[in-house]
Motif scaffolding. Structure first.
Motif, PDB file in Angstrom:
ATOM      1  N   VAL A 162       0.858  -1.187   0.000  1.00 19.47           N
ATOM      2  CA  VAL A 162       0.000   0.000   0.000  1.00 19.47           C
ATOM      3  C   VAL A 162       0.891   1.233   0.000  1.00 19.47           C
ATOM      4  CG1 VAL A 162      -1.723   1.345   1.272  1.00 19.47           C
ATOM      5  CG2 VAL A 162      -1.859  -1.145   1.271  1.00 19.47           C
ATOM      6  N   TRP A 198      -7.394   5.699   8.488  1.00 17.70           N
ATOM      7  CA  TRP A 198      -7.575   4.415   7.829  1.00 17.70           C
ATOM      8  C   TRP A 198      -6.942   3.333   8.689  1.00 17.70           C
ATOM      9  CZ3 TRP A 198      -3.405   1.777   5.003  1.00 17.70           C
ATOM     10  CH2 TRP A 198      -3.846   0.672   4.260  1.00 17.70           C
ATOM     11  N   VAL A 200      -5.517  -0.579   9.048  1.00 16.81           N
ATOM     12  CA  VAL A 200      -4.977  -1.669   8.241  1.00 16.81           C
ATOM     13  C   VAL A 200      -4.410  -2.746   9.154  1.00 16.81           C
ATOM     14  CG1 VAL A 200      -2.744  -0.493   8.020  1.00 16.81           C
ATOM     15  CG2 VAL A 200      -3.384  -2.246   6.357  1.00 16.81           C
ATOM     16  N   THR A 204      -5.117  -8.164   6.169  1.00 12.71           N
ATOM     17  CA  THR A 204      -6.020  -7.551   5.195  1.00 12.71           C
ATOM     18  C   THR A 204      -5.282  -6.751   4.125  1.00 12.71           C
ATOM     19  OG1 THR A 204      -6.340  -5.570   6.576  1.00 12.71           O
ATOM     20  CG2 THR A 204      -7.882  -7.406   6.890  1.00 12.71           C
ATOM     21  N   LEU A 205      -3.946  -6.842   4.099  1.00 14.03           N
ATOM     22  CA  LEU A 205      -3.193  -6.144   3.062  1.00 14.03           C
ATOM     23  C   LEU A 205      -3.604  -6.648   1.679  1.00 14.03           C
ATOM     24  CD1 LEU A 205       0.416  -6.125   4.535  1.00 14.03           C
ATOM     25  CD2 LEU A 205      -0.950  -4.093   4.006  1.00 14.03           C
TER      26      LEU A 205
END
Length: 218
Positions: A162, A198, A200, A204-205
């Protein structure tokens, strides 16, 4: 881990256990009003400062007494190992704007890299020092840092899961920078969020690289 973008190169990273890290705090109203993001209200445990310019090192404006981390080399504070990597603020080996420190660390199992005011595409040696990256916080605005094209070359070199762009032109930044759309335009897997924070988790990457655009919190 929660990631909040205040504006410019300033983020708040909060671990699942509550450790708070602020990166490159700016001076509100600095540079004759060119930086008009609001005052950072959050107290942090650690503050990372990539270089001593007023839009990146305004530690005195933060509440509380956070521990400040600057410079190259390994730093171990509050059980967190942080690597500072020497780079430059320009493409002339620092002769124009001086040094810049890239900070890399692992938080909640996520490998985070904040590029600061990186002014050049990293060399192969620098990329090797950085190593694998899950979350890349990268400047994209040009003029003082890498521009949109160089930012993409940097992302391709580091191959993060990301990337969150920073240090670009907004209504609250009067510097002559490129907009975030000049970086994201025409690229796949771009998510523009409505919330400045956000969350993370490692599990869930995304499997392929994504760009996450956050609105500034302040």
């Amino acid at each position: 881990m929660k990631v909040k973008w205040y504006g410019h190169a300033a983020f708040l990273l909060t671990s699942d256990k509550g450790l708070k890290i602020i990166t490159d705090p700016y001076e509100p109203g600095g540079f004759n009003g060119a930086i008009s993001y609001g005052k950072i209200p959050d107290a942090a445990d650690l503050v990372l400062v990539s270089h001593d310019h007023g839009d990146h090192n305004y530690v005195q404006g933060l509440p509380g007494k956070p521990q400040v981390i600057k410079g190259v080399g390994p730093h171990k504070i509050k059980g967190l190992e942080i690597k500072g990597i020497a780079t430059f603020h320009d493409e002339s080996k620092g002769s124009e704007r001086g040094q810049n420190t890239i900070f890399c660390f692992t938080l909640d199992g996520l490998r985070v890299c904040h590029l600061g005011d990186l002014g050049h595409v990293p060399s192969d040696s620098e990329a090797k020092q950085i190593g694998p990256v899950d979350l890349l916080l990268l400047p994209v605005g040009g003029f003082y840092t890498i521009n949109p094209a160089q930012a993409m070359r940097t992302a391709q070199l580091l191959n993060p899961r990301v990337m969150i762009p920073m240090h670009y032109k907004t209504p609250k930044c009067g510097f002559p920078l490129a907009t975030v759309e000049e970086f994201t335009g025409g690229k796949p897997a771009v998510k523009v969020l409505k919330n400045s924070e956000w969350e993370v988790k490692k599990e869930t990457l995304p499997k392929t690289s994504e760009i996450i655009v956050l609105p500034s919190a302040l």
